[in-house]
Design a protein around this motif. Structure first.
Motif, PDB file in Angstrom:
ATOM      1  N   LEU A  77       1.019  -1.136  -0.016  1.00  0.00           N
ATOM      2  CA  LEU A  77       0.050  -0.150   0.019  1.00  0.00           C
ATOM      3  C   LEU A  77       0.872   1.114   0.118  1.00  0.00           C
ATOM      4  CD1 LEU A  77      -2.930   1.218  -0.012  1.00  0.00           C
ATOM      5  CD2 LEU A  77      -2.883   0.949   2.499  1.00  0.00           C
ATOM      6  N   ARG A  78       1.900   1.355   0.775  1.00  0.00           N
ATOM      7  CA  ARG A  78       3.043   2.448   0.881  1.00  0.00           C
ATOM      8  C   ARG A  78       3.412   2.596  -0.912  1.00  0.00           C
ATOM      9  NH1 ARG A  78       5.153   0.143   5.791  1.00  0.00           N
ATOM     10  NH2 ARG A  78       4.369   1.245   7.426  1.00  0.00           N
ATOM     11  N   ASP A  79       3.786   1.621  -1.153  1.00  0.00           N
ATOM     12  CA  ASP A  79       4.373   1.692  -2.737  1.00  0.00           C
ATOM     13  C   ASP A  79       3.244   2.633  -3.762  1.00  0.00           C
ATOM     14  OD1 ASP A  79       6.734   0.710  -1.820  1.00  0.00           O
ATOM     15  OD2 ASP A  79       6.439  -1.377  -2.840  1.00  0.00           O
ATOM     16  N   GLN A  80       2.118   1.880  -3.408  1.00  0.00           N
ATOM     17  CA  GLN A  80       1.175   2.636  -4.346  1.00  0.00           C
ATOM     18  C   GLN A  80       0.718   3.959  -3.905  1.00  0.00           C
ATOM     19  OE1 GLN A  80      -2.643   0.436  -3.805  1.00  0.00           O
ATOM     20  NE2 GLN A  80      -3.844   1.969  -4.565  1.00  0.00           N
ATOM     21  N   LEU A  81       0.606   4.287  -2.874  1.00  0.00           N
ATOM     22  CA  LEU A  81       0.278   5.737  -2.172  1.00  0.00           C
ATOM     23  C   LEU A  81       1.483   6.658  -2.618  1.00  0.00           C
ATOM     24  CD1 LEU A  81      -1.021   4.855   1.282  1.00  0.00           C
ATOM     25  CD2 LEU A  81      -2.351   5.893  -0.545  1.00  0.00           C
ATOM     26  N   VAL A  82       2.622   6.166  -2.424  1.00  0.00           N
ATOM     27  CA  VAL A  82       3.941   7.258  -2.838  1.00  0.00           C
ATOM     28  C   VAL A  82       3.981   7.337  -4.344  1.00  0.00           C
ATOM     29  CG1 VAL A  82       6.292   7.315  -3.042  1.00  0.00           C
ATOM     30  CG2 VAL A  82       5.241   6.466  -1.084  1.00  0.00           C
TER      31      VAL A  82
END
Length: 198
Positions: free
Chosen positions: A16-21
């Motif tokens: 999820l972090r990768d997607q949000l960044v």
């Protein structure tokens, strides 16, 4: 989303972090400036911030929701503003913010005040605490960048303190993966307004 403490929570957070960044990196610069001003305007009208003598905040970097205008407006309103200094163990010390010219480059591409350190417990004395994040769930569970800095800091903040994460509107999610150490916030400020949880 993943259950509390489940083995898949860490992997789900990373994905999820990768997607949000990635989403943040696609935002136009002009939009970032407009959104920063809108978030500042919303927070400055909140009674919890207006009444606060001391506000703990942070110096934004990159494509985070911008805090420059907000920090300067808080100073102009006569607030004592403290911002974090990241320690080698990723805990947060704090120092008084005296304007953008008082900031010096620090580790991890951050900016921090050049003045004296107040100690890790200084955040406990703040009347309002404004924190970064990548997303927040409808119950106030905040997803950070993964260092645990702000979970440790929020653990020192007394119950009942106004704790608010600054985000973009599409980062308010129904749920986020979480683990036992994750700390909740009571509100989120976005360009559309301030949402209080629970």
């Amino acid at each position: 989303m993943s259950d509390l403490g489940s083995p898949g929570a860490t992997a789900a957070k990373t994905a999820l972090r990768d997607q949000l960044v990635t989403n943040r990196n696609r935002r136009p610069l002009l939009e970032l400036g407009e959104f920063a001003r809108a978030i500042a305007d919303h927070l400055l009208t909140r009674p919890e911030v207006r009444r606060a003598a001391t506000v703990a905040a942070y110096v934004s970097i990159g494509t985070e929701p911008g805090t420059g205008a907000l920090l300067d407006a808080l100073l102009e309103a006569g607030k004592r503003v403290i911002v974090p200094v990241v320690l080698p163990d990723l805990d947060l010390d704090w120092a008084v913010y005296r304007g953008s010219t008082s900031l010096v480059p620090a580790r991890m591409g951050l900016l921090e005040p050049a003045g004296p350190r107040l100690g890790v417990d200084a955040v406990a004395g703040a009347d309002a605490v404004l924190v970064p994040g990548l997303a927040v769930a409808a119950d106030g569970t905040r997803l950070g960048r993964g260092g645990g800095c702000y979970d440790r800091a929020l653990a020192r903040v007394p119950a009942g303190t106004f704790t608010c994460v600054l985000l973009f509107d599409d980062e308010l999610l129904p749920g986020v993966p979480h683990e036992e150490h994750d700390r909740r916030v009571v509100a989120a400020a976005t360009p559309s307004g301030v949402r209080v949880f629970g």
